[in-house]
Design an enzyme around this catalytic site. Structure first.
Site, mmCIF file in Angstrom:
data_model
loop_
_atom_site.group_PDB
_atom_site.id
_atom_site.type_symbol
_atom_site.label_atom_id
_atom_site.label_comp_id
_atom_site.label_asym_id
_atom_site.label_seq_id
_atom_site.Cartn_x
_atom_site.Cartn_y
_atom_site.Cartn_z
ATOM 1 N N ASN A 88 3.079 -7.599 13.273
ATOM 2 C CA ASN A 88 2.916 -6.302 13.605
ATOM 3 C C ASN A 88 3.432 -6.041 15.058
ATOM 4 O OD1 ASN A 88 1.346 -4.875 11.331
ATOM 5 N ND2 ASN A 88 -0.295 -6.286 11.589
ATOM 6 N N HIS A 94 -1.282 1.718 -4.565
ATOM 7 C CA HIS A 94 -1.641 2.963 -4.870
ATOM 8 C C HIS A 94 -0.571 3.763 -5.861
ATOM 9 C CE1 HIS A 94 -3.415 2.459 -0.447
ATOM 10 N NE2 HIS A 94 -4.460 2.260 -1.466
ATOM 11 N N GLN A 126 0.860 -1.068 -0.207
ATOM 12 C CA GLN A 126 -0.008 0.069 0.074
ATOM 13 C C GLN A 126 1.026 1.159 0.051
ATOM 14 O OE1 GLN A 126 -1.745 -2.177 3.552
ATOM 15 N NE2 GLN A 126 -3.646 -0.643 2.651
ATOM 16 N N CYS A 181 1.957 11.330 -17.499
ATOM 17 C CA CYS A 181 1.320 12.301 -18.351
ATOM 18 C C CYS A 181 -0.195 11.657 -18.486
ATOM 19 C CB CYS A 181 1.802 12.734 -19.687
ATOM 20 S SG CYS A 181 0.983 13.883 -20.786
ATOM 21 N N THR A 191 0.849 -3.357 8.579
ATOM 22 C CA THR A 191 -0.652 -2.636 8.444
ATOM 23 C C THR A 191 -1.757 -3.680 9.031
ATOM 24 O OG1 THR A 191 -2.259 -2.482 6.441
ATOM 25 C CG2 THR A 191 -0.797 -4.334 6.234
ATOM 26 N N SER A 192 -2.693 -3.047 9.286
ATOM 27 C CA SER A 192 -3.939 -3.528 9.954
ATOM 28 C C SER A 192 -4.964 -3.692 8.812
ATOM 29 C CB SER A 192 -4.560 -2.634 10.903
ATOM 30 O OG SER A 192 -4.984 -1.338 10.471
#
Ligand code: ZN
Length: 249
Positions: A217, A122, A104, A130, A192-193
């Site tokens: 974690n 992401h 992510q 462009c 990450t959760s």
């Protein structure tokens, strides 16, 4: 069970999966590389309004203005470098135990660490795109930050190739991550959760197709409670190299 026994058990699962292991990573793994949490007090979102600077509509309306925000964002990343956890994931892949990483994060640290199969949910800061001719160019800070906005050869403003609010997750990233999630035997969730969709769906897809979830974690997450994960508590930069060492050793 103590941590060493848990690590040994997790390593056994990864070895038994014979390459059908996929990692899902989030902001926590980059924090250990010095990338600040944007949502923390004093973080970038306390200085810039999302609506005014981080939506695709804002970019299209005034790219030069949004590039002042991007310049600050780039400064936040500073000279962050991969940590021992990133490097350990790259080693697992090279040794044939890891199919790839779904991340992510937009910082490109998995690539920098040597991981080859990386799905960037992401997008990434590594390149600019462009929006008119869809050309992509490597992001060179020295060159691209001095003129705002930097422009493509076709004359249109270049945008970082990470998704702004209001933009869709890249279709290819979605397809690949779904294919990996439904065919892996072990899903390694780190830093990450996994509470934000669509990344949040991946552990459930994996489990419903028979995979074991190993979670690295600092503290238990919502996921830990909802799925029967093999939970390993500690920093990614310490646990991941130990785990990789037990798998490949
Ligand atoms: Zn262009």
């Amino acid at each position: 069970m103590d941590l060493t026994s848990q690590l040994t058990r997790a390593a056994g699962r990864i070895r038994a999966a014979a390459g059908a292991t996929v990692a899902l990573t989030g902001a926590g793994v980059s924090v250990e590389s010095g990338v600040p949490d944007f949502r923390s007090p004093g973080g970038i979102w306390s200085r810039y309004s999302v609506a005014e600077y981080a939506t695709i509509d804002a970019f299209l309306a005034d790219p030069a203005k949004v590039w002042t925000f991007i310049r600050d964002l780039v400064a936040e990343f500073g000279d962050a470098a991969p940590n021992p956890g990133h490097l350990a994931l790259a080693r697992l892949e090279a040794a044939g135990f890891l199919r790839g990483v779904i991340t992510q994060n937009i910082d490109g640290l998995h690539h920098q660490a040597g991981s080859r199969q990386v799905v960037e949910f992401h997008g990434s800061m590594r390149q600019l795109v462009c929006l008119r001719c869809h050309r992509k160019v490597p992001f060179r800070r020295d060159e691209h930050l001095c003129r705002r906005p930097p422009r493509c050869g076709c004359g249109a403003a270049l945008k970082p190739d990470f998704i702004f609010f209001g933009e869709a997750i890249p279709a290819e990233a979605l397809q690949t991550s779904r294919r990996w999630a439904t065919s892996c035997r072990v899903l390694l969730v780190a830093g990450t959760s996994a509470e934000v969709a669509p990344a949040s769906l991946i552990p459930y897809e994996a489990v419903s197709h028979g995979a074991t979830v190993i979670e690295l974690n600092l503290a238990p997450t919502l996921l830990t409670g909802e799925l029967e994960t093999l939970f390993l508590a500690g920093p990614f930069g310490e646990l991941m190299p130990r785990l990789a060492g037990l798998v490949t050793g």
